[in-house]
Design an enzyme around this catalytic site. Structure first.
Site, mmCIF file in Angstrom:
data_model
loop_
_atom_site.group_PDB
_atom_site.id
_atom_site.type_symbol
_atom_site.label_atom_id
_atom_site.label_comp_id
_atom_site.label_asym_id
_atom_site.label_seq_id
_atom_site.Cartn_x
_atom_site.Cartn_y
_atom_site.Cartn_z
ATOM 1 N N HIS A 233 0.745 -1.062 -0.051
ATOM 2 C CA HIS A 233 -0.053 -0.057 0.037
ATOM 3 C C HIS A 233 0.939 1.257 -0.063
ATOM 4 C CE1 HIS A 233 -3.734 -2.350 0.932
ATOM 5 N NE2 HIS A 233 -3.040 -3.122 1.991
ATOM 6 N N ASP A 234 1.508 1.640 1.064
ATOM 7 C CA ASP A 234 2.398 2.668 1.179
ATOM 8 C C ASP A 234 3.419 2.933 0.194
ATOM 9 O OD1 ASP A 234 2.034 2.785 4.786
ATOM 10 O OD2 ASP A 234 0.514 3.552 3.277
#
Ligand code: RIB
Ligand code: CA
Length: 303
Positions: A233-234
């Site tokens: 995600h990040d």
């Protein structure tokens, strides 16, 4: 070179994002790291960011502690995914640096005044970013953009409706999406296209440096705990800073639901039929192999 501040809640995928950014000094001027409560409480996120900076040999990057709870709601955390420390699974060095003054909110304001067109890369709940915009509204016209991991066009990952970062502090997300600052939104639709597969974790371990081993150890546990097997995600927010050409998206109006059963939902008007002006560039596709290869090439440069 773009000047960037990363606002985060480390968190295993935050760790991959921070290590990547700290390895890309030729492309990113990482002015500061600001931390917020999210995956784990603020004491842990502010310690973890400094442990990661120490691991990467980048304790020159100041780490500022921010908000310990959302603007309105009570804090909800995710130790069941990231572990009690937020970075379970790896042996990390103690922080080589203390937390830097001032508070993250004030540091974000200072940096926005000091750097015309500053990029805020937000990969946790948006409490610090929103509070900076509330305290000093004038920064909205100075910020270049907010590149944020959060939300979803489709289903959430905390509830059927909501993605974690937006769910934890929907009021902050509403402030940010209504601020007028140019936003690039990386929601679950694009981040779940890049998974920490066994082959990718093997490639990470094959780098044979302490940083990559620690990250692979953290991901091993994260993958086993995340309900959907985990996703990068990040790190994809950092990938967008470095290689936007690997992504496809469109301008959309995004509305944040702050109350009720759909709390934390981002209503993304993909068709544009809602008639409201777009307030975000919403990413939909990514070349995951190209992104992961650049992540490996960057981590290779770390100790
Ligand atoms: O939904 C994923 C997001 O929530 C990521 O930023 C992860 O670190 C958690 O904060
Ligand atoms: Ca995060």
């Amino acid at each position: 070179m773009q000047t960037v501040v990363i606002d985060c809640d480390p968190g295993v995928d935050d760790a991959a994002a921070l290590l990547w950014a700290m390895a890309e000094g030729a492309a990113l001027d990482l002015a500061a790291i600001t931390v917020v409560a999210g995956n784990v409480p603020l004491d842990w996120t502010s310690t973890n960011a400094r442990r990661l900076a120490t691991l990467a040999g980048r304790h020159d990057v100041p780490v500022h502690a921010g908000c310990g709870r959302p603007m309105v709601l009570a804090l909800e955390t995710a130790e069941h995914v990231h572990g009690d420390s937020g970075l379970d699974g790896a042996e990390l060095p103690p922080p080589a640096s203390e937390l830097a003054p001032p508070h993250a909110i004030d540091r974000l304001i200072d940096l926005a005044h000091a750097h015309d067109g500053l990029t805020i890369c937000a990969i946790g709940p948006l409490t610090n970013v929103a509070m900076a915009l509330v305290k000093e509204p004038s920064i909205a016209s100075r910020l270049g953009r907010i590149v944020l991991m959060g939300g979803a066009i489709g289903l959430g990952n905390v509830t059927a409706s909501a993605e974690f970062n937006i769910y934890v502090d929907p009021h902050a997300a509403k402030v940010v999406f209504e601020s007028g600052v140019p936003i690039v939104m990386l929601g679950l639709d694009v981040t779940t296209q890049v998974r920490p597969t066994p082959a990718r974790l093997d490639a990470l371990r094959a780098l044979e440096n302490a940083t990559s081993k620690a990250l692979a150890d953290m991901f091993d546990l994260y993958v086993s705990r995340a309900s959907d097997g985990g996703a990068l995600h990040d790190p994809l927010a950092v990938a967008y800073l470095l290689m936007p050409e690997a992504f496809r998206g469109r301008d959309c109006h995004v509305e944040v639901v702050t109350e009720g059963v759909c709390r934390g939902r981002t209503i993304v008007d993909v068709s544009g039929r809602g008639g409201r002006l777009a307030n975000a560039f919403v990413l939909e596709r990514v070349d995951g192999d190209a992104v992961f290869q650049r992540l490996l090439d960057a981590l290779r440069r770390l100790p």
